[in-house]
Design a protein around this motif. Structure first.
Motif, PDB file in Angstrom:
ATOM      1  N   VAL A 295       0.837  -1.204   0.000  1.00 12.24           N
ATOM      2  CA  VAL A 295       0.000   0.000   0.000  1.00 12.24           C
ATOM      3  C   VAL A 295       0.874   1.257   0.000  1.00 12.24           C
ATOM      4  CG1 VAL A 295      -1.951  -1.128   1.155  1.00 12.24           C
ATOM      5  CG2 VAL A 295      -0.166  -0.034   2.537  1.00 12.24           C
ATOM      6  N   PRO A 296       0.330   2.395  -0.449  1.00  5.43           N
ATOM      7  CA  PRO A 296       1.104   3.646  -0.391  1.00  5.43           C
ATOM      8  C   PRO A 296       1.528   3.903   1.060  1.00  5.43           C
ATOM      9  CG  PRO A 296      -0.916   3.977  -1.660  1.00  5.43           C
ATOM     10  CD  PRO A 296      -1.002   2.601  -1.065  1.00  5.43           C
ATOM     11  N   GLY A 297       2.776   4.271   1.242  1.00  2.00           N
ATOM     12  CA  GLY A 297       3.265   4.579   2.582  1.00  2.00           C
ATOM     13  C   GLY A 297       3.936   3.409   3.288  1.00  2.00           C
ATOM     14  N   VAL A 298       3.839   2.219   2.721  1.00  3.11           N
ATOM     15  CA  VAL A 298       4.451   1.043   3.361  1.00  3.11           C
ATOM     16  C   VAL A 298       5.978   1.133   3.314  1.00  3.11           C
ATOM     17  CG1 VAL A 298       4.503  -0.450   1.307  1.00  3.11           C
ATOM     18  CG2 VAL A 298       4.289  -1.486   3.566  1.00  3.11           C
ATOM     19  N   GLY A 299       6.468   1.930   2.365  1.00  7.54           N
ATOM     20  CA  GLY A 299       7.916   2.136   2.274  1.00  7.54           C
ATOM     21  C   GLY A 299       8.543   1.536   1.024  1.00  7.54           C
ATOM     22  N   LYS A 300       7.780   1.409  -0.030  1.00 12.19           N
ATOM     23  CA  LYS A 300       8.303   0.783  -1.253  1.00 12.19           C
ATOM     24  C   LYS A 300       9.532   1.502  -1.794  1.00 12.19           C
ATOM     25  CE  LYS A 300       4.329   1.041  -3.308  1.00 12.19           C
ATOM     26  NZ  LYS A 300       3.620   1.489  -2.102  1.00 12.19           N
ATOM     27  N   SER A 301       9.435   2.832  -1.931  1.00  9.95           N
ATOM     28  CA  SER A 301      10.585   3.504  -2.545  1.00  9.95           C
ATOM     29  C   SER A 301      11.785   3.513  -1.608  1.00  9.95           C
ATOM     30  CB  SER A 301      10.238   4.905  -3.052  1.00  9.95           C
ATOM     31  OG  SER A 301       9.499   5.610  -2.128  1.00  9.95           O
ATOM     32  N   THR A 302      11.538   3.653  -0.310  1.00 12.48           N
ATOM     33  CA  THR A 302      12.639   3.594   0.654  1.00 12.48           C
ATOM     34  C   THR A 302      13.293   2.215   0.612  1.00 12.48           C
ATOM     35  OG1 THR A 302      11.255   5.012   2.050  1.00 12.48           O
ATOM     36  CG2 THR A 302      13.238   4.097   3.057  1.00 12.48           C
TER      37      THR A 302
ATOM     38  N   LYS B  36       7.378  13.551  -7.200  1.00 17.67           N
ATOM     39  CA  LYS B  36       8.712  13.899  -6.723  1.00 17.67           C
ATOM     40  C   LYS B  36       9.712  12.896  -7.304  1.00 17.67           C
ATOM     41  CE  LYS B  36       7.805  11.472  -2.369  1.00 17.67           C
ATOM     42  NZ  LYS B  36       7.914  10.138  -2.435  1.00 17.67           N
TER      43      LYS B  36
ATOM     44  N   ARG C 262      11.769  10.114  -7.185  1.00 18.58           N
ATOM     45  CA  ARG C 262      11.840   9.060  -6.190  1.00 18.58           C
ATOM     46  C   ARG C 262      13.182   8.347  -6.304  1.00 18.58           C
ATOM     47  NH1 ARG C 262       8.337   5.127  -6.629  1.00 18.58           N
ATOM     48  NH2 ARG C 262       7.456   5.013  -4.559  1.00 18.58           N
TER      49      ARG C 262
ATOM     50  N   GLU D 274       7.969  -2.303  -9.336  1.00 15.89           N
ATOM     51  CA  GLU D 274       7.197  -1.848  -8.186  1.00 15.89           C
ATOM     52  C   GLU D 274       5.774  -1.526  -8.612  1.00 15.89           C
ATOM     53  OE1 GLU D 274       7.471   2.237  -5.552  1.00 15.89           O
ATOM     54  OE2 GLU D 274       8.181   2.154  -7.613  1.00 15.89           O
TER      55      GLU D 274
ATOM     56  N   ASN E 207       7.764  -4.313   6.892  1.00 13.39           N
ATOM     57  CA  ASN E 207       8.723  -3.204   6.896  1.00 13.39           C
ATOM     58  C   ASN E 207       8.500  -2.321   8.124  1.00 13.39           C
ATOM     59  OD1 ASN E 207      10.814  -1.607   5.799  1.00 13.39           O
ATOM     60  ND2 ASN E 207       9.331  -0.228   4.848  1.00 13.39           N
TER      61      ASN E 207
ATOM     62  N   SER F 197      13.740  -3.318   8.093  1.00 15.44           N
ATOM     63  CA  SER F 197      13.652  -1.876   8.228  1.00 15.44           C
ATOM     64  C   SER F 197      14.417  -1.261   7.063  1.00 15.44           C
ATOM     65  CB  SER F 197      14.249  -1.407   9.556  1.00 15.44           C
ATOM     66  OG  SER F 197      14.391   0.004   9.522  1.00 15.44           O
ATOM     67  N   ALA F 198      13.664  -0.629   6.192  1.00 18.37           N
ATOM     68  CA  ALA F 198      14.300  -0.032   5.012  1.00 18.37           C
ATOM     69  C   ALA F 198      15.161   1.153   5.410  1.00 18.37           C
ATOM     70  CB  ALA F 198      13.236   0.387   3.998  1.00 18.37           C
ATOM     71  N   VAL F 199      14.750   1.896   6.461  1.00 19.15           N
ATOM     72  CA  VAL F 199      15.549   3.055   6.862  1.00 19.15           C
ATOM     73  C   VAL F 199      16.794   2.660   7.634  1.00 19.15           C
ATOM     74  CG1 VAL F 199      13.974   5.029   6.786  1.00 19.15           C
ATOM     75  CG2 VAL F 199      13.880   3.517   8.723  1.00 19.15           C
TER      76      VAL F 199
HETATM   77  P1  GDP Z   1       5.821   4.155  -0.575  1.00 21.59           P
HETATM   78  O1  GDP Z   1       4.634   5.064  -0.735  1.00 21.59           O
HETATM   79  O2  GDP Z   1       5.385   2.749  -0.339  1.00 21.59           O
HETATM   80  O3  GDP Z   1       6.817   4.278  -1.689  1.00 21.59           O
HETATM   81  O4  GDP Z   1       6.540   4.596   0.798  1.00 21.59           O
HETATM   82  P2  GDP Z   1       7.829   5.518   1.025  1.00 21.59           P
HETATM   83  O5  GDP Z   1       9.067   4.780   0.703  1.00 21.59           O
HETATM   84  O6  GDP Z   1       7.612   6.827   0.356  1.00 21.59           O
HETATM   85  O7  GDP Z   1       7.773   5.674   2.617  1.00 21.59           O
HETATM   86  C1  GDP Z   1       6.690   6.251   3.290  1.00 21.59           C
HETATM   87  C2  GDP Z   1       7.172   6.794   4.622  1.00 21.59           C
HETATM   88  O8  GDP Z   1       7.575   5.725   5.461  1.00 21.59           O
HETATM   89  C3  GDP Z   1       8.361   7.721   4.497  1.00 21.59           C
HETATM   90  O9  GDP Z   1       8.207   8.778   5.414  1.00 21.59           O
HETATM   91  C4  GDP Z   1       9.542   6.842   4.873  1.00 21.59           C
HETATM   92  O10 GDP Z   1      10.607   7.567   5.432  1.00 21.59           O
HETATM   93  C5  GDP Z   1       8.917   5.909   5.892  1.00 21.59           C
HETATM   94  N1  GDP Z   1       9.606   4.608   5.945  1.00 21.59           N
HETATM   95  C6  GDP Z   1       9.914   3.817   4.887  1.00 21.59           C
HETATM   96  N2  GDP Z   1      10.566   2.715   5.315  1.00 21.59           N
HETATM   97  C7  GDP Z   1      10.658   2.805   6.649  1.00 21.59           C
HETATM   98  C8  GDP Z   1      11.237   1.970   7.678  1.00 21.59           C
HETATM   99  O11 GDP Z   1      11.812   0.904   7.444  1.00 21.59           O
HETATM  100  N3  GDP Z   1      11.116   2.409   8.977  1.00 21.59           N
HETATM  101  C9  GDP Z   1      10.492   3.566   9.287  1.00 21.59           C
HETATM  102  N4  GDP Z   1      10.432   3.902  10.578  1.00 21.59           N
HETATM  103  N5  GDP Z   1       9.966   4.379   8.365  1.00 21.59           N
HETATM  104  C10 GDP Z   1      10.044   4.015   7.064  1.00 21.59           C
END
Ligand code: GDP
Length: 329
Positions: free
Chosen positions: A63-70, A106, A108, A154, A201, A240-242
């Motif tokens: 889902v959006p926000g799950v952290g795909k791009s990170t 943005k 990405r 993705e 994640n 943890s992607a971060v």
């Molecule tokens: P996408 O919409 O699935 O591509 O999600 P994004 O990669 O844009 O991440 C959405 C938010 O979640 C951002 O603010 C990221 O910094 C945060 N995020 C992504 N991965 C992680 C993680 O492993 N841990 C934490 N705490 N935050 C994360």
């Protein structure tokens, strides 16, 4: 003519030598709706077939926000450190010049994009899911010809997209968030069944514990499904992607999958099956395009539409007549 032939040769050489400017140009050509561009694209693809690098095509959804791009940034860099060449594509039919995309406008994955052996291409703009999928599949061929051996594809988990990406990849990774209790209910059984692995994640900070319990819940849920034909048992992991944690295990999992499915022949078999499906889909595409672009048809269609609306002819009879006319042209 000769000009076109020279241009095709120029593109082929550029793609083969991974000249990224030419590669990008070639992909733009594939994405173009113009008939003359499509003709060149077909010739280019024909030249590329047989020169592709052995690759692993990995689908990533969530889902959006799950952290795909990170995740893709961190995971992509891990793969680069292992000497891989990584290409990233997205399948996002909502992406459109005017509307903007779910995946965001943005830039990405900026830091991955800067890496020498990484190539990132946003989703082709406009068009149906079928159109985007077709362009993506052709782009995969170009990327493999250019030497990219890991193709990350993705998509946003919004239903139909996952099936489409599943059909063009070897391995399908589902990203989830901690908090299984609620999550489990929201998850579509079909998507879970498609996954070769689930990675929970954001398993960092105060989310570590919830992520572990989510992992247990998903593992239990997965056991309810029948074993896959290929003998693979889907894995559930946390990451943890971060913080760059758990990514090595995900890569090992994918490597194990590839080893197993190459040994038992399933890897090849799946790709052959996918090729058969692409053939059918492409035939459908060509036929529909030829039909609707035929000048007689578009004229006759608007006349018939009016008749159907006015109740002078049934939609069924109108369709039969129109197709009959087309066959006779
Ligand atoms: P996408 O919409 O699935 O591509 O999600 P994004 O990669 O844009 O991440 C959405 C938010 O979640 C951002 O603010 C990221 O910094 C945060 N995020 C992504 N991965 C992680 C993680 O492993 N841990 C934490 N705490 N935050 C994360």
């Amino acid at each position: 003519g000769t000009l076109d032939a020279n241009f095709v040769d120029h593109l082929t050489q550029g793609v083969l030598t991974n000249n990224t400017t030419v590669l990008a140009q070639a992909i733009t050509l594939i994405e173009s709706a113009k008939t003359e561009h499509q003709k060149i694209a077909v010739k280019l693809l024909e030249k590329c077939i047989g020169h592709q690098t052995e690759s692993i095509r990995i689908g990533i959804t969530g889902v959006p926000g799950v952290g795909k791009s990170t995740f893709i940034e961190s995971f992509g860099k891990l793969l680069l450190s292992k000497g891989k060449r990584v290409a990233v594509l997205s399948v996002d039919p909502s992406s459109n010049e005017t509307k903007g995309s779910i995946l965001g406008d943005k830039v990405r994955m900026e830091s991955l994009a800067k890496e020498q052996h990484a190539f990132i291409r946003p989703s082709p703009t406009g068009g149906s899911l079928g159109g985007v999928a077709r362009k993506t599949r052709e782009t995969i061929i170009l990327l493999e010809t250019a030497g990219y051996d890991i193709i990350l594809i993705e998509t946003v988990g919004v239903g139909q997209n996952e099936t489409t990406v599943r059909d063009m990849t070897d391995f399908f990774l589902l990203l989830k968030l901690p908090g299984a209790g609620d999550e489990l209910q929201g998850i579509k059984r079909g998507v879970m069944e498609m996954a070769d692995a689930i990675a929970i994640n954001k398993a960092d900070g105060h989310n570590k514990k919830p992520a572990e319990s989510a992992k247990m819940e998903f593992s239990r849920a997965l056991h309810l499904f029948a074993a896959k034909d290929n003998g693979w048992v889907p894995k559930v992991m946390t990451c943890s992607a971060v913080e760059n944690k758990g990514l090595t295990s995900i890569w090992s999992c994918i490597e194990n999958f590839v080893t197993l499915s190459k040994e038992n022949g399933f890897f090849e078999q799946t790709r052959k099956h996918q090729n058969k499906k692409w053939l059918r889909e492409h035939i459908n595409h060509i036929l529909l395009r030829d039909f609707y672009e035929h000048p007689d048809i578009s004229k006759a269609l608007s006349v018939l539409e009016k008749k159907v609306v006015d109740g002078e002819i049934t939609p069924f009879r109108a369709a039969e007549n129109l197709v009959k006319n087309y066959r006779e042209t």
